[in-house]
Design an enzyme around this catalytic site. Structure first.
Site, short mmCIF file in Angstrom:
data_model
loop_
_atom_site.label_atom_id
_atom_site.label_comp_id
_atom_site.label_asym_id
_atom_site.label_seq_id
_atom_site.Cartn_x
_atom_site.Cartn_y
_atom_site.Cartn_z
N ARG A 27 -33.31 -11.03 -7.83
CA ARG A 27 -32.70 -9.71 -7.65
C ARG A 27 -32.19 -9.12 -8.96
NH1 ARG A 27 -30.85 -8.62 -2.13
NH2 ARG A 27 -32.71 -9.15 -0.95
N ARG A 31 -28.41 -3.59 -7.38
CA ARG A 31 -27.23 -2.72 -7.33
C ARG A 31 -26.14 -3.05 -8.35
NH1 ARG A 31 -26.83 -2.74 -0.86
NH2 ARG A 31 -27.15 -4.91 -1.40
N ARG A 40 -32.16 4.73 -7.87
CA ARG A 40 -32.27 4.71 -6.41
C ARG A 40 -31.81 6.05 -5.83
NH1 ARG A 40 -29.33 1.21 -1.71
NH2 ARG A 40 -27.67 2.65 -2.24
N ASP A 77 -39.99 -5.34 -1.72
CA ASP A 77 -39.23 -6.13 -0.75
C ASP A 77 -40.19 -6.97 0.06
OD1 ASP A 77 -36.30 -6.25 0.22
OD2 ASP A 77 -37.50 -6.39 2.03
N TYR A 154 -37.68 -12.02 10.74
CA TYR A 154 -37.29 -10.60 10.78
C TYR A 154 -38.07 -9.84 11.84
CZ TYR A 154 -34.40 -10.99 6.60
OH TYR A 154 -33.42 -11.33 5.72
O1 CP3 Z 1 -35.67 -10.11 -7.42
C1 CP3 Z 1 -35.96 -8.93 -7.66
O2 CP3 Z 1 -35.37 -8.25 -8.55
C2 CP3 Z 1 -37.13 -8.28 -6.94
C3 CP3 Z 1 -36.84 -7.50 -5.82
C4 CP3 Z 1 -36.56 -8.08 -4.46
C5 CP3 Z 1 -35.82 -7.36 -3.49
N1 CP3 Z 1 -35.87 -8.02 -2.31
C6 CP3 Z 1 -35.17 -6.07 -3.76
C7 CP3 Z 1 -34.12 -5.62 -2.83
C8 CP3 Z 1 -36.99 -9.26 -3.84
C9 CP3 Z 1 -37.76 -10.42 -4.43
C10 CP3 Z 1 -36.55 -9.21 -2.48
C11 CP3 Z 1 -36.86 -10.24 -1.47
C12 CP3 Z 1 -36.17 -10.21 -0.17
N2 CP3 Z 1 -35.89 -9.13 0.62
C13 CP3 Z 1 -35.79 -11.36 0.54
C14 CP3 Z 1 -36.04 -12.77 0.09
C15 CP3 Z 1 -35.14 -13.17 -1.00
C16 CP3 Z 1 -33.81 -13.58 -0.57
O3 CP3 Z 1 -32.84 -12.88 -0.94
O4 CP3 Z 1 -33.69 -14.63 0.09
C17 CP3 Z 1 -35.20 -10.95 1.75
C18 CP3 Z 1 -34.62 -11.85 2.82
C19 CP3 Z 1 -35.29 -9.55 1.80
C20 CP3 Z 1 -34.88 -8.64 2.93
C21 CP3 Z 1 -33.83 -7.73 2.47
N3 CP3 Z 1 -34.08 -6.63 1.67
C22 CP3 Z 1 -32.44 -7.85 2.65
C23 CP3 Z 1 -31.76 -8.92 3.47
C24 CP3 Z 1 -31.85 -6.81 1.93
C25 CP3 Z 1 -30.38 -6.58 1.72
C26 CP3 Z 1 -29.82 -5.46 2.45
C27 CP3 Z 1 -28.53 -5.04 1.78
O5 CP3 Z 1 -27.98 -4.04 2.24
O6 CP3 Z 1 -28.07 -5.70 0.83
C28 CP3 Z 1 -32.88 -6.07 1.32
C29 CP3 Z 1 -32.73 -4.87 0.46
C30 CP3 Z 1 -33.02 -5.08 -0.98
N4 CP3 Z 1 -34.14 -5.68 -1.47
C31 CP3 Z 1 -32.24 -4.61 -2.07
C32 CP3 Z 1 -32.94 -4.94 -3.24
C33 CP3 Z 1 -32.56 -4.61 -4.65
C34 CP3 Z 1 -30.95 -3.84 -1.97
C35 CP3 Z 1 -31.32 -2.44 -1.55
C36 CP3 Z 1 -30.40 -1.40 -2.10
O7 CP3 Z 1 -29.42 -1.11 -1.42
O8 CP3 Z 1 -30.70 -0.86 -3.18
#
Ligand code: CP3
Length: 354
Positions: A27, A31, A40, A77, A154
């Site tokens: 990640r 944020r 964003r 994602d 999911y």
């Molecule tokens: O690592 C990186 O920089 C690459 C980007 C990346 C994101 N998601 C960006 C993201 C990667 C590799 C993921 C994978 C991902 N997404 C996983 C597996 C990794 C892990 O954390 O175990 C999972 C379970 C997801 C599903 C998902 N997407 C969740 C649970 C969330 C969080 C929701 C939240 O409100 O925090 C996301 C959103 C997400 N994916 C964000 C980012 C930067 C945050 C979105 C935002 O508000 O900008």
């Protein structure tokens, strides 16, 4: 294609000698960076950002402008794949991801198709190409996917899960149905990752965020077996180089020995397992990636440096270690603390590669 200026990350994944331990952060584009929040906002929403290749490229590169990271990771994602299967992904503020049409019945499983990576998911592939062009060979680009089990979690739950009531209900009541869903999802993941590799991803990572919620026998049958199936179908060489695969099961420390036999090149390790123990379990079969507790970044830069030293010492001498957090960086971390971690890894790790 330009050759790589810094290929330390790829060499470490293949357990080849390096001068220092390479580092990146799960990640890393996210944020905690004000410039990410600005892009964003410009895009409109998180999914709009994912679907805009130019802006996805911009945020992918942001952490690299700040810190001398040794790898970039595609900004996207894991839920793009079920979204492309027609499940209707949406994010609600503060509550994480949801699907409008979860997969619950036999008919739901039958209806799901394998998305065309150059069709519904073309925006991801265009992001890969754009990032590769803009990186100009500075560091390698990591592509990724969720594991079949984690994606199915999911898809069946319809979003994040607390008790896994729906997916585990299906696992115990209708294992045949879950196996059909996992087989389809594994095929979707395989073509998705191969398309990323074809567009320029130089390593791939499979995120099995929820495998660690399973009992050991269930983990092997419903998560590990399908990751192995994906790995068996992956393109393993591109542009004259090996394309390493990293497998990461969160909370999967007790299965690292089994995971090392899937044909992957490296294992992601979270902070609940000591790297010295992990290394003993896997021997010289695979490299290890990890495993600083992301909460260590809430401490002072001086303490962060001590924790980095501790993680480096736990892996010990020699190649085969990629430094990372044990899970994603959290939104309220001070970016300067992430910088302190990266600097400490580069400086202190040289002693382990003499
Ligand atoms: O690592 C990186 O920089 C690459 C980007 C990346 C994101 N998601 C960006 C993201 C990667 C590799 C993921 C994978 C991902 N997404 C996983 C597996 C990794 C892990 O954390 O175990 C999972 C379970 C997801 C599903 C998902 N997407 C969740 C649970 C969330 C969080 C929701 C939240 O409100 O925090 C996301 C959103 C997400 N994916 C964000 C980012 C930067 C945050 C979105 C935002 O508000 O900008």
């Amino acid at each position: 294609m330009t050759s790589l200026t810094n290929d330390t990350f790829l060499r470490a994944l293949l357990r080849e000698p390096v001068d220092y331990t390479p580092v990146w952060m799960m990640r890393q584009a996210g944020r905690y960076l004000p410039e990410y929040r600005a892009t964003r906002a410009k895009a409109g929403s998180f999914m709009d950002l994912c679907k805009n290749p130019e802006l996805a490229c911009e945020v992918t590169l942001q952490p690299l402008e700040r810190f001398p990271l040794d790898a970039a990771i595609l900004f996207s994602d894991i839920l793009t794949v079920p979204d492309a299967m027609g499940l209707g992904l949406y994010f609600s503020e503060g509550e994480g991801p949801h699907f409008e049409r979860p997969v619950r019945s036999e008919a739901d499983v039958d209806r799901i198709g394998i998305p065309d990576p150059e069709g519904e998911l073309k925006y991801v592939m265009d992001a890969v190409s754009t990032i590769r062009r803009e990186l100009q060979g500075r560091v390698p680009l990591i592509g990724f996917s969720g594991s079949p089990w984690t994606l199915a979690t999911y898809m069946v739950e319809g979003g994040g899960a607390k008790n896994f009531s729906q997916i585990k209900g299906m696992m115990f009541d209708r294992p045949d149905l879950l196996h059909r869903l996992l087989a389809k999802t594994a095929d979707a993941v395989t073509v998705y990752l191969n398309a990323q590799i074809a567009r320029g991803a130089q390593a791939t990572m499979i995120f099995d965020t929820w495998g660690g919620a399973l009992a050991p026998a269930n983990y092997r049958e419903f998560s590990l077996a399908y990751m192995q199936r994906v790995i068996a179908g992956l393109t393993r060489e591109a542009e004259g180089r090996k394309v390493p695969v990293i497998l990461f099961t969160k909370n999967g420390g007790q299965w690292l020995g089994d995971m090392a036999n899937t044909g992957c090149d490296a294992l992601g390790v979270d902070w609940t397992t000591d790297l010295a123990d992990a290394r003993r379990l896997v021997g010289d079969r695979v490299a290890l990636q990890g495993n600083l507790d992301p909460c260590a970044l809430y401490a002072s830069p001086e303490r962060i440096r001590e924790e980095v030293a501790r993680v480096l010492a736990s892996y010990g001498q020699g190649p085969g270690h990629v430094f990372n957090l044990g899970h994603g960086i959290t939104p309220d971390v001070n970016p300067e603390h992430a910088g302190a971690m990266v600097a400490a890894v580069h400086e202190l790790s040289r002693a382990y590669h003499v």
